[in-house]
Design a protein around this motif. Structure first.
Motif, PDB file in Angstrom:
ATOM      1  N   ALA A  39      39.533  28.252  39.359  1.00  0.00           N
ATOM      2  CA  ALA A  39      40.046  28.076  40.741  1.00  0.00           C
ATOM      3  C   ALA A  39      41.276  28.596  41.371  1.00  0.00           C
ATOM      4  O   ALA A  39      41.576  28.890  42.453  1.00  0.00           O
ATOM      5  CB  ALA A  39      40.033  26.559  40.935  1.00  0.00           C
ATOM      6  N   ASN A  40      42.084  28.904  40.518  1.00  0.00           N
ATOM      7  CA  ASN A  40      43.461  29.796  40.930  1.00  0.00           C
ATOM      8  C   ASN A  40      43.244  31.250  40.885  1.00  0.00           C
ATOM      9  O   ASN A  40      43.203  31.853  39.641  1.00  0.00           O
ATOM     10  CB  ASN A  40      44.625  29.136  39.796  1.00  0.00           C
ATOM     11  CG  ASN A  40      45.870  29.783  40.190  1.00  0.00           C
ATOM     12  OD1 ASN A  40      46.009  30.493  41.206  1.00  0.00           O
ATOM     13  ND2 ASN A  40      46.816  29.352  39.425  1.00  0.00           N
ATOM     14  N   SER A  41      43.279  31.739  41.868  1.00  0.00           N
ATOM     15  CA  SER A  41      42.861  33.191  42.324  1.00  0.00           C
ATOM     16  C   SER A  41      44.186  34.125  41.424  1.00  0.00           C
ATOM     17  O   SER A  41      43.622  35.374  40.967  1.00  0.00           O
ATOM     18  CB  SER A  41      42.924  33.617  43.627  1.00  0.00           C
ATOM     19  OG  SER A  41      44.568  33.408  44.446  1.00  0.00           O
ATOM     20  N   ASP A  42      45.272  33.596  40.917  1.00  0.00           N
ATOM     21  CA  ASP A  42      46.223  34.631  40.321  1.00  0.00           C
ATOM     22  C   ASP A  42      46.017  34.415  38.951  1.00  0.00           C
ATOM     23  O   ASP A  42      46.333  35.358  38.055  1.00  0.00           O
ATOM     24  CB  ASP A  42      47.552  34.185  40.829  1.00  0.00           C
ATOM     25  CG  ASP A  42      47.832  34.676  42.015  1.00  0.00           C
ATOM     26  OD1 ASP A  42      47.330  35.466  42.535  1.00  0.00           O
ATOM     27  OD2 ASP A  42      48.713  33.829  42.727  1.00  0.00           O
ATOM     28  N   ASP A  43      45.252  33.509  38.339  1.00  0.00           N
ATOM     29  CA  ASP A  43      44.812  33.102  36.972  1.00  0.00           C
ATOM     30  C   ASP A  43      44.087  34.340  36.437  1.00  0.00           C
ATOM     31  O   ASP A  43      43.255  35.035  36.988  1.00  0.00           O
ATOM     32  CB  ASP A  43      44.419  32.050  36.550  1.00  0.00           C
ATOM     33  CG  ASP A  43      45.490  30.848  36.395  1.00  0.00           C
ATOM     34  OD1 ASP A  43      46.721  31.476  36.528  1.00  0.00           O
ATOM     35  OD2 ASP A  43      45.167  29.756  36.107  1.00  0.00           O
ATOM     36  N   ARG A  44      43.904  34.519  34.956  1.00  0.00           N
ATOM     37  CA  ARG A  44      42.898  35.394  34.253  1.00  0.00           C
ATOM     38  C   ARG A  44      42.067  34.717  33.561  1.00  0.00           C
ATOM     39  O   ARG A  44      42.586  33.900  32.786  1.00  0.00           O
ATOM     40  CB  ARG A  44      43.875  36.657  33.407  1.00  0.00           C
ATOM     41  CG  ARG A  44      44.517  37.537  34.274  1.00  0.00           C
ATOM     42  CD  ARG A  44      45.707  37.997  33.520  1.00  0.00           C
ATOM     43  NE  ARG A  44      45.459  38.462  32.348  1.00  0.00           N
ATOM     44  CZ  ARG A  44      45.155  39.953  32.123  1.00  0.00           C
ATOM     45  NH1 ARG A  44      45.076  40.886  33.102  1.00  0.00           N
ATOM     46  NH2 ARG A  44      44.817  40.446  31.021  1.00  0.00           N
ATOM     47  N   VAL A  45      40.892  35.208  33.475  1.00  0.00           N
ATOM     48  CA  VAL A  45      39.848  34.360  32.765  1.00  0.00           C
ATOM     49  C   VAL A  45      38.919  35.654  32.192  1.00  0.00           C
ATOM     50  O   VAL A  45      38.806  36.909  32.524  1.00  0.00           O
ATOM     51  CB  VAL A  45      38.820  33.533  33.726  1.00  0.00           C
ATOM     52  CG1 VAL A  45      39.624  32.607  34.208  1.00  0.00           C
ATOM     53  CG2 VAL A  45      38.366  34.765  35.082  1.00  0.00           C
ATOM     54  N   PRO A  46      38.129  35.297  30.989  1.00  0.00           N
ATOM     55  CA  PRO A  46      37.578  36.136  30.349  1.00  0.00           C
ATOM     56  C   PRO A  46      36.097  36.870  30.907  1.00  0.00           C
ATOM     57  O   PRO A  46      35.459  35.913  31.508  1.00  0.00           O
ATOM     58  CB  PRO A  46      36.962  35.361  28.697  1.00  0.00           C
ATOM     59  CG  PRO A  46      37.765  34.198  28.965  1.00  0.00           C
ATOM     60  CD  PRO A  46      38.091  33.916  30.241  1.00  0.00           C
ATOM     61  N   ALA A  47      36.157  38.135  31.215  1.00  0.00           N
ATOM     62  CA  ALA A  47      35.272  38.766  31.960  1.00  0.00           C
ATOM     63  C   ALA A  47      33.782  38.443  31.276  1.00  0.00           C
ATOM     64  O   ALA A  47      32.913  38.275  32.268  1.00  0.00           O
ATOM     65  CB  ALA A  47      35.484  40.454  31.817  1.00  0.00           C
ATOM     66  N   ALA A  48      33.562  38.378  29.926  1.00  0.00           N
ATOM     67  CA  ALA A  48      32.127  38.084  29.368  1.00  0.00           C
ATOM     68  C   ALA A  48      31.973  36.890  30.013  1.00  0.00           C
ATOM     69  O   ALA A  48      30.519  36.516  30.120  1.00  0.00           O
ATOM     70  CB  ALA A  48      32.170  38.537  27.809  1.00  0.00           C
TER      71      ALA A  48
END
Length: 336
Positions: A39-48
């Protein structure tokens, strides 16, 4: 090293999922993603994991057009210094070239390549994630967002000649036809658009060179590529250039705006080599192309950089333990 993307790349997920009557936080958790980070546009999440989340949500909602519904929410370029930079470039061609240059600040998994061929241009997009990760919805999201951004930039002058997908067509393409407004090609060699070259050079009415220069001064010190990201970027470039018979050291280094020596040195620091990455990508693409029964084996050989089908057969047998024909027959029997 796990490939990551900024959560802004999943913008629209929560709204569209709720609109379809599902719980986005619960689905994110099921896919192994922290809902707060998503939900936080600046955070990073795993692409897969994001690719799996898109497939899971489309399946749960019985909505094959889920990714395009997300793309529909993207009216303009998003916020952030890189998006400001892109939105005010002089032409769509400059936007695409800048997207390639700042790719590591936008989406680590997404590869973009602009191929010029006389009066036409092919814009290729590729998602490079762990082998076996489903990417059908993610590819449609990436192409849908590109179409929305291009339309916002050029208005009626965005008139692609065709949009291409490597995956098979959906049963009902009514929404796709309306969304893209151009011929659809499924089961293609690549994912992307074919456009008139002149359209990419049509002036952007919102262009602001001063604002672009200011944004570039802010972007320059951000997140320079390290050795791990160089290996990923080389891998992505090979994905794009191997089917074009350009996946050799010099074109790949040129695409990444690196000298050959610098690229090779950084790959050594990442405990890999250019030839090892070519081999990895060739193996992964071999499975993709061989799984498509529309491709004759000779065509697969050419897409993987082999001028002679016999050389491809020898390579394939060494890697997979059987000939391409036997492999395809075996896969076909398992699919029945």
């Amino acid at each position: 090293m796990e490939t990551m993307l900024r959560s802004v790349a999943m913008s629209g997920y929560f709204d569209v999922t709720r609109r379809l009557g599902l719980n986005p936080a619960a689905l994110a958790q099921q896919a192994g993603i922290d809902a707060a980070a998503l939900a936080n546009s600046d955070d990073r999440v795993p692409a897969a994991a994001c690719c799996r989340l898109l497939e899971l949500t489309a399946e749960k909602a019985a909505c094959p057009t889920f990714a395009l519904l997300m793309a529909e929410t993207r009216q303009k370029f998003g916020t952030g210094v890189v998006n400001v930079l892109l939105a005010h470039k002089r032409t769509l061609r400059e936007v695409l070239l800048a997207a390639v240059e700042y790719r590591h600040l936008l989406n680590e998994a997404l590869a973009v390549y602009v191929e010029n061929a006389g009066e036409t241009v092919t814009i290729r997009e590729e998602l490079v994630v762990e082998p076996g990760t489903p990417t059908k919805q993610a590819i449609e999201l990436a192409l849908g967002v590109l179409a929305r951004h291009s339309s916002a930039l050029l208005a009626d002058h965005w008139k692609p000649r065709a949009v291409h997908f490597t995956h098979a067509a959906h049963a009902d393409l009514t929404f796709h036809r309306r969304f893209f407004g151009c011929p659809l090609e499924f089961g293609s060699d690549f994912n992307g658009f074919v456009c008139a070259a002149a359209d990419l050079d049509y002036p952007n009415p919102a262009a602001d060179p001063e604002l672009v220069r200011y944004a570039e001064s802010l972007v320059a010190p951000l997140d320079p590529m390290g050795t791990d990201s160089t290996a990923l970027e080389v891998r992505k470039a090979i994905y794009l250039l191997l089917p074009l018979e350009q996946a050799t050291v010099e074109p790949v280094a040129r695409h990444l705006r690196l000298s050959v020596r610098t690229m090779q040195r950084q790959l050594e620091l990442a405990d890999t080599s250019f030839s090892a990455l070519v081999e990895e990508v060739r193996r992964e693409l071999a499975v993709r192309y061989m799984s498509n029964p529309r491709y004759p084996i000779g065509r697969v050989a050419a897409l993987l950089g082999y001028a002679q089908q016999g050389s491809f057969t020898n390579w394939f047998a060494l890697r997979f333990g059987m000939t391409p024909r036997d492999w395809r027959n075996s896969v076909g029997r398992r699919g029945k």
